[in-house]
Write a protein that holds these residues in place. Structure first.
Motif, PDB file in Angstrom:
ATOM      1  N   ARG A  26       0.812  -1.212   0.000  1.00  0.00           N
ATOM      2  CA  ARG A  26       0.000   0.000   0.000  1.00  0.00           C
ATOM      3  C   ARG A  26       0.847   1.265   0.000  1.00  0.00           C
ATOM      4  O   ARG A  26       0.483   2.273  -0.618  1.00  0.00           O
ATOM      5  CB  ARG A  26      -0.922  -0.004   1.219  1.00  0.00           C
ATOM      6  N   ALA A  27       1.965   1.239   0.726  1.00  0.00           N
ATOM      7  CA  ALA A  27       2.802   2.433   0.814  1.00  0.00           C
ATOM      8  C   ALA A  27       4.151   2.059   1.389  1.00  0.00           C
ATOM      9  O   ALA A  27       4.291   1.053   2.103  1.00  0.00           O
ATOM     10  CB  ALA A  27       2.136   3.498   1.685  1.00  0.00           C
ATOM     11  N   CYS A  52      -3.001   6.340   3.856  1.00  0.00           N
ATOM     12  CA  CYS A  52      -3.607   5.157   3.229  1.00  0.00           C
ATOM     13  C   CYS A  52      -4.986   4.842   3.790  1.00  0.00           C
ATOM     14  O   CYS A  52      -5.599   3.844   3.390  1.00  0.00           O
ATOM     15  CB  CYS A  52      -2.701   3.945   3.423  1.00  0.00           C
ATOM     16  N   ARG A  53      -5.450   5.667   4.735  1.00  0.00           N
ATOM     17  CA  ARG A  53      -6.731   5.447   5.403  1.00  0.00           C
ATOM     18  C   ARG A  53      -6.768   4.077   6.078  1.00  0.00           C
ATOM     19  O   ARG A  53      -7.765   3.342   6.012  1.00  0.00           O
ATOM     20  CB  ARG A  53      -7.893   5.606   4.419  1.00  0.00           C
TER      21      ARG A  53
END
Length: 214
Positions: A26-27, A52-53
């Motif tokens: 995701r990151a 990224c919530r």
């Protein structure tokens, strides 16, 4: 318990963090921490999760690089990882910084040497060989002064990791030096290794997990 893995690597002057869910990295963030991991890592984990919530309850596992490296750096990442894991009741997965670095390297017919800074003008090295589809450890870890390591190396050899400009200048004519992008140890690869171990239930107990110091 959630399904997102948080990866933390603070073993050397570069710190790296990553977030991986069941299918996607995701990151990822890697930066020059310069021995200021305590002040920056926790804040950047929070910022990356917010970007990224990803909420705290979405975390399901913490993967941490356990060294070798600088004493302060290794201890910082392990402490932050343990704090999150214990607070959330999460399993932890440990990976050596050597394996994180090796996992990023392309296949090579030559033997490989992974190099990590450990402070006080010293480095730690670990030899690897390519075995079909992955790099495997091919011997014991060793510690050196830079000048000792330069004198010891002989071709054919592929070297990657925390390589100083002086080391590259002294050795580039007789051994193969990894490109700069492959020399940066990235938490995305720690996340890949950690996720595979998590899925196979090869997890560690946070309270008893210890670091590797050389």
């Amino acid at each position: 318990m959630g399904d997102v893995l948080l990866a933390l690597d603070t073993c050397t002057r570069r710190a790296s963090i990553a977030l991986r869910d069941q299918t996607t990295l995701r990151a990822e963030m890697t930066w020059e921490a310069q021995r200021h991991e305590t002040a920056t890592v926790a804040a950047r984990v929070r910022d990356l999760m917010q970007a990224c919530r990803i909420a705290p309850q979405d975390l399901g596992c913490v993967a941490v690089a356990i060294g070798p490296g600088s004493f302060t750096g290794v201890r910082c990442g392990l402490a932050i990882g343990k704090g999150i894991a214990v607070a959330r009741g999460l399993p932890m997965v440990s990976v050596t910084a050597f394996d994180v670095l090796a996992h990023a390297q392309p296949p090579q017919p030559m033997p490989m040497l992974a190099v990590l800074e450990i402070g006080r003008n010293r480095v730690a090295t670990c030899p690897y060989e390519w075995h079909g589809d992955a790099w495997g450890v091919a011997g014991e870890w060793h510690t050196w002064r830079w000048d000792e390591l330069i004198q010891d190396l002989a071709p054919p050899l592929y070297v990657c990791g925390d390589l100083s400009a002086e080391f590259i200048a002294a050795c580039a004519q007789r051994i193969t030096i990894a490109p700069a992008a492959y020399n940066m140890r990235r938490a995305g690869f720690l996340a890949e290794l950690g996720f595979a171990r998590w899925q196979h239930n090869e997890v560690d107990t946070p309270m008893t997990l210890t670091a590797v110091y050389l």
